[in-house]
Design an enzyme around this catalytic site. Structure first.
Site, PDB file in Angstrom:
ATOM      1  N   TYR A 147       0.725  -0.988  -0.330  1.00  0.00           N
ATOM      2  CA  TYR A 147      -0.008   0.233   0.529  1.00  0.00           C
ATOM      3  C   TYR A 147       0.592   1.490  -0.293  1.00  0.00           C
ATOM      4  CZ  TYR A 147      -3.040   3.365   1.345  1.00  0.00           C
ATOM      5  OH  TYR A 147      -3.999   5.138   1.338  1.00  0.00           O
TER       6      TYR A 147
ATOM      7  N   LYS B  64       1.320   4.159  -3.034  1.00  0.00           N
ATOM      8  CA  LYS B  64       0.932   6.041  -2.949  1.00  0.00           C
ATOM      9  C   LYS B  64       2.314   6.515  -2.812  1.00  0.00           C
ATOM     10  CE  LYS B  64      -3.684   5.130  -2.183  1.00  0.00           C
ATOM     11  NZ  LYS B  64      -4.001   5.811  -2.822  1.00  0.00           N
TER      12      LYS B  64
END
Length: 241
Positions: A164, A168
């Site tokens: 994750y 980003k």
């Protein structure tokens, strides 16, 4: 009277995406509620309309080429252009995410949605955005995507995450590349950090509300023509890359 603004928000059936749609709709904008789940999408549209928002549903799976192409056709048929695209849809991928334990398939799933999905949707919507007088693109990132914060001893950046958080960071880097390519156009593209909001993405553990998290996206969607591009913002200002 000024022309009504048209926005599309991906992953807008709940959480921060829904609040972004609600916030833009409260300004009098027409808002496309992008979501892949038909039931949740239509429920969100009905709720927004009940609140006075000019909302319309857009069937949209950011991981599927045909779905994204169909979504672009729908927006074109309804409005003929797009003023703002908010790339909000995202997944965490689940645990474990320690780099020594993470499943490579988890990595693929997260990047496919959080990065490639953004590229897929953005490129499909660019012809419509180019028809706008003041087009804006907002990519919903996260503070955990900041390499500066991740590498600062003692900084609070959440659990170790090999899927994750790097997704980003990847999204932030892609945002910069778009800004460089589109630098000679009137399209402004920026990344937004909503903060740690209580949504189902984190089991509602966040300390900010989804409405609070939506505020930065709404602000970036309304940047003046001489506003910044290729930057990363949160409520307090610029986030270090």
């Amino acid at each position: 009277m000024s022309e009504q603004q048209i926005a599309l928000v991906t992953g807008a059936n709940k959480g921060i995406g829904y609040e972004i749609a609600a916030g833009l709709g409260a300004l009098g904008w027409a808002v496309g509620v992008g979501a892949r789940d038909e039931g949740r999408r239509e429920t969100a549209v009905e709720k927004l309309r009940a609140a006075g928002v000019d909302a319309f549903g857009v069937a949209l799976d950011v991981t599927d080429d045909a779905s994204v192409e169909a979504a672009a056709r729908l927006v074109e048929e309804r409005a003929g252009r797009l003023d703002v695209l908010v790339n909000n849809a995202g997944v965490t991928g689940g645990m474990p995410q320690e780099p020594t334990r993470v499943d490579p398939e988890t990595m693929r799933t997260v990047v496919e949605t959080n990065v490639i999905g953004v590229i897929r949707v953005t490129n499909a919507m660019l012809p419509l955005l180019r028809r706008s007088a003041s087009p804006r693109i907002v990519n919903m990132s996260s503070g955990v995507g900041s390499l500066t914060r991740q590498s600062t001893p003692g900084a609070e950046t959440g659990p170790i995450s090999a899927a994750y958080s790097p997704s980003k960071t990847f999204l932030n880097a892609v945002t910069v590349q778009y800004a460089k390519e589109l630098g000679d156009t009137n399209i402004l593209i920026n990344a937004a950090c909503p903060g740690y909001c209580a949504t189902d993405l984190n089991g509602f553990r966040g300390f900010r509300t989804a409405e609070q998290g939506a505020a930065i996206a709404i602000r970036l969607a309304r940047l003046p023509d001489d506003g910044p591009t290729g930057a990363f913002f949160e409520d307090a200002g610029v986030v270090p890359w």
